[in-house]
Structure formats: structure tokens, C-alpha cells
Design an enzyme around this catalytic site. Structure first.
Site, PDB file in Angstrom:
ATOM      1  N   PRO A   2       0.819  -1.218   0.000  1.00 46.58           N
ATOM      2  CA  PRO A   2       0.000   0.000   0.000  1.00 46.58           C
ATOM      3  C   PRO A   2       0.849   1.264   0.000  1.00 46.58           C
ATOM      4  CG  PRO A   2      -0.783  -1.559   1.648  1.00 46.58           C
ATOM      5  CD  PRO A   2       0.521  -2.087   1.141  1.00 46.58           C
ATOM      6  N   GLU A   3       0.411   2.261  -0.768  1.00 45.78           N
ATOM      7  CA  GLU A   3       1.077   3.551  -0.793  1.00 45.78           C
ATOM      8  C   GLU A   3       0.183   4.559  -0.061  1.00 45.78           C
ATOM      9  OE1 GLU A   3       2.657   4.549  -4.679  1.00 45.78           O
ATOM     10  OE2 GLU A   3       2.985   2.442  -5.156  1.00 45.78           O
ATOM     11  N   LYS A  61       3.361   6.358   4.256  1.00 46.75           N
ATOM     12  CA  LYS A  61       2.731   5.042   4.258  1.00 46.75           C
ATOM     13  C   LYS A  61       2.624   4.449   5.663  1.00 46.75           C
ATOM     14  CE  LYS A  61       5.716   3.952   0.899  1.00 46.75           C
ATOM     15  NZ  LYS A  61       6.454   3.153  -0.109  1.00 46.75           N
ATOM     16  N   HIS A  96      -6.862 -15.761   7.855  1.00 53.11           N
ATOM     17  CA  HIS A  96      -5.537 -15.272   8.249  1.00 53.11           C
ATOM     18  C   HIS A  96      -5.630 -14.198   9.337  1.00 53.11           C
ATOM     19  CE1 HIS A  96      -3.891 -17.584   4.961  1.00 53.11           C
ATOM     20  NE2 HIS A  96      -4.725 -17.005   4.128  1.00 53.11           N
ATOM     21  N   ARG A 270      12.148  -3.539  -9.194  1.00 49.49           N
ATOM     22  CA  ARG A 270      10.766  -3.211  -9.534  1.00 49.49           C
ATOM     23  C   ARG A 270      10.702  -3.047 -11.040  1.00 49.49           C
ATOM     24  NH1 ARG A 270      12.184   0.267  -5.219  1.00 49.49           N
ATOM     25  NH2 ARG A 270      10.923   0.062  -3.318  1.00 49.49           N
TER      26      ARG A 270
END
EC number: 3.2.2.23
Length: 286
Positions: A2-3, A61, A96, A270
Site C-alpha cells: 500500500p502507498e 505510508k 488469516h 521493480r
């Protein structure tokens, strides 16, 4: 991972559903979920019990829940698959589920930390006079922070003598910008990701920051970017900014400006996505 927009969506949900509630009980169901809390799961649960949660905060973040009348906060590391969900008490446990926080009220909901890959977790930390958990005090402000200093960022950018995408991902310069939104902002600004920062003028830096803010606000408006079911808000809903991406993930598709096929290049473990026509590569000097 997540950003900023995705984390802010979660923060807003927590502010609505968790702020100003008192913790009745904490259940740690997997030790890895509290591995950053060095005193262990029992200590984590004991220190939260009876505490009142303040207004959730975020920098870049990083997301945390301050505990009222204390100088401590619960820092949430979402990792690759961490989710903070607000669920009814009688809702079946997620496969989970790692941590459960029950509250001392009659609202009928609890906070759950769910993490498939167990890279994330919750931990308790002392806070600085500014209210930040001490372990993230070195993190720069993010571009949506009202106190972000554009002029100081420009000067730091030029001094850094790096390339522009590396600078956007440097948490000591600017926080919250990850790979997806860096590619999106650079495409909007028509800047190649390998352009050196030393030559940036104040107007060019201001333009780039404007695009960074625009793309993040656009993502916020639609709940962030979700490529799979691992990123969701506190109600378990996915964002859909992935439908509006102009650069990221569009290899081989026509540029939305000039129709030139978009390209992808490996970059720091990336990928970088860009238009070879709109975002000209910098000249290599020998």
C-alpha cells in the site's frame, strides 16, 4: 504494498469506526503479528487493555493509533497483505486473522488485523513531542501534509544529486510515494524516471509536486489502487484507481497522450513504466 492513498483510506475508516473507543481485550493469534513489539504478545495485549484510542494518524505510508492520555501509539505495519478490518462480533473469523481487538462498548464491532503473508504487524511505541512513533521520527512529511515545505524539498532534491524516481521514493526527502504513483506522476509531468535531479528548476519541481498531489488525490477519491483482494479498506472493500492508471502496468498499450506503445524497464527490483516519446530519456554524457 500500500502507498499513501491506500493507507489514508484505511486511516479514515479507522477514524470513523475506532477513534475514541476503549479497548476491552486484545487477542494475539499469531506471534509474527507482534514480532516488532519486542516485549512480546502478552505485554502488547496487557498494555492496550483499558486504553482509549485517539484519532488515527498517518505520515506517508505509516499509520498509527495514538493512545489517549499516554505518550504511546500502536504502529501498524501493513506489509504486503496486512488488513485492518472493522467487523461485527459475530462475523466468522478470517482465515488469516492474526490479532483481534475488542472494545468496551455496545457498538457490536471489533478491530481485526488480518495478514496472509505475515510480513506486517502491530507494535507499541513511545511517541515524540510531535506525536509520531519514535521509530518513524526520521520519515519526511508527505506531499498531502499541510506542513510539507515545497521550497525545502526543491533544495534537498537538487542537493541529493540522484535521479528523479529514486528521489520520489526516498523517505528522507518525501514520504508516501511508491512505485505506482511515482510512475503515474512522472508520466503526467512528461519526465523520464532516470532524469537527474540536479538540473531541476523551481517551476519544474513545483509542477512535479502538483502532479504527485493530483494523482494521489484522484486515487483517494476512488479508494486507492487494488490489483488483488489483499488491499481493502476497513469494510473489506477494494479501491478501483487501477482502472484509471495512465502508466503503471500498461506495457505495450498505447500512450493515452500520443498513442506510442508504453514501455517497461526493470528498475531497482521493480519495474518502471513510461512513454518513450512523451518521457524522453536523458542524454548520456561521457
Amino acid at each position: 504494498m500500500p502507498e499513501l492513498p491506500e493507507v489514508e483510506v484505511v486511516r479514515r475508516g479507522l477514524e470513523r469506526w475506532v477513534a475514541h473507543r476503549t479497548v476491552a481485550d486484545v487477542e494475539v493469534l499469531h506471534p509474527r503479528a507482534v514480532r516488532r513489539h519486542t516485549a512480546g504478545g502478552e505485554d502488547f495485549a496487557h498494555r492496550l487493555k483499558g486504553r482509549r484510542v485517539g484519532v488515527p494518524s498517518r505520515r506517508g505510508k505509516y499509520l498509527w493509533l495514538p493512545l489517549e492520555t499516554t505518550d504511546t501509539a500502536v504502529l501498524a505495519h501493513l506489509g504486503m497483505s496486512g488488513q485492518l478490518l472493522v467487523q461485527p462480533h459475530d462475523c466468522a473469523d478470517e482465515r488469516h486473522l492474526r490479532i483481534r481487538v475488542r472494545f468496551a462498548d455496545a457498538l457490536g464491532t471489533e478491530l481485526r488485523f488480518v495478514d496472509q503473508r505475515t510480513f506486517g504487524g502491530l507494535s507499541l511505541h513511545d511517541t515524540t513531542p510531535d506525536g509520531l512513533p519514535d521509530v518513524i521520527a526520521h520519515i519526511a512529511r508527505d506531499p498531502l501534509d499541510p506542513l510539507f515545505d515545497d521550497a525545502a524539498f526543491h533544495e534537498a532534491l537538487r542537493r541529493k544529486r540522484t535521479t528523479v524516481k529514486r528521489a520520489l521514493l526516498d523517505q528522507s526527502l518525501i514520504s508516501g510515494v511508491g512505485n505506482i504513483y511515482a510512475d503515474e506522476a512522472l508520466w503526467r509531468a512528461r519526465i523520464h524516471y532516470e532524469r537527474p535531479t540536479a538540473g531541476f528548476t523551481r517551476p519544474r519541481t513545483a509542477e512535479l509536486l502538483g502532479h504527485v498531489r493530483d494523482v494521489m488525490n484522484a486515487a483517494l477519491a476512488v479508494g486507492g489502487t487494488s490489483f488483488d483482494s489483499l488491499y481493502v479498506n476497513v469494510n473489506g472493500e477494494s479501491g478501483y484507481f487501477d482502472r484509471s492508471l495512465d502508466a503503471y502496468g500498461r506495457e505495450g498499450l498505447p500512450c493515452r497522450r500520443c498513442a506510442t506503445p508504453m514501455r517497461r524497464r526493470p528498475w531497482m527490483n521493480r519495474s518502471s513504466y513510461f512513454c518513450p516519446k512523451c518521457q524522453r530519456a536523458p542524454r548520456v554524457t561521457v
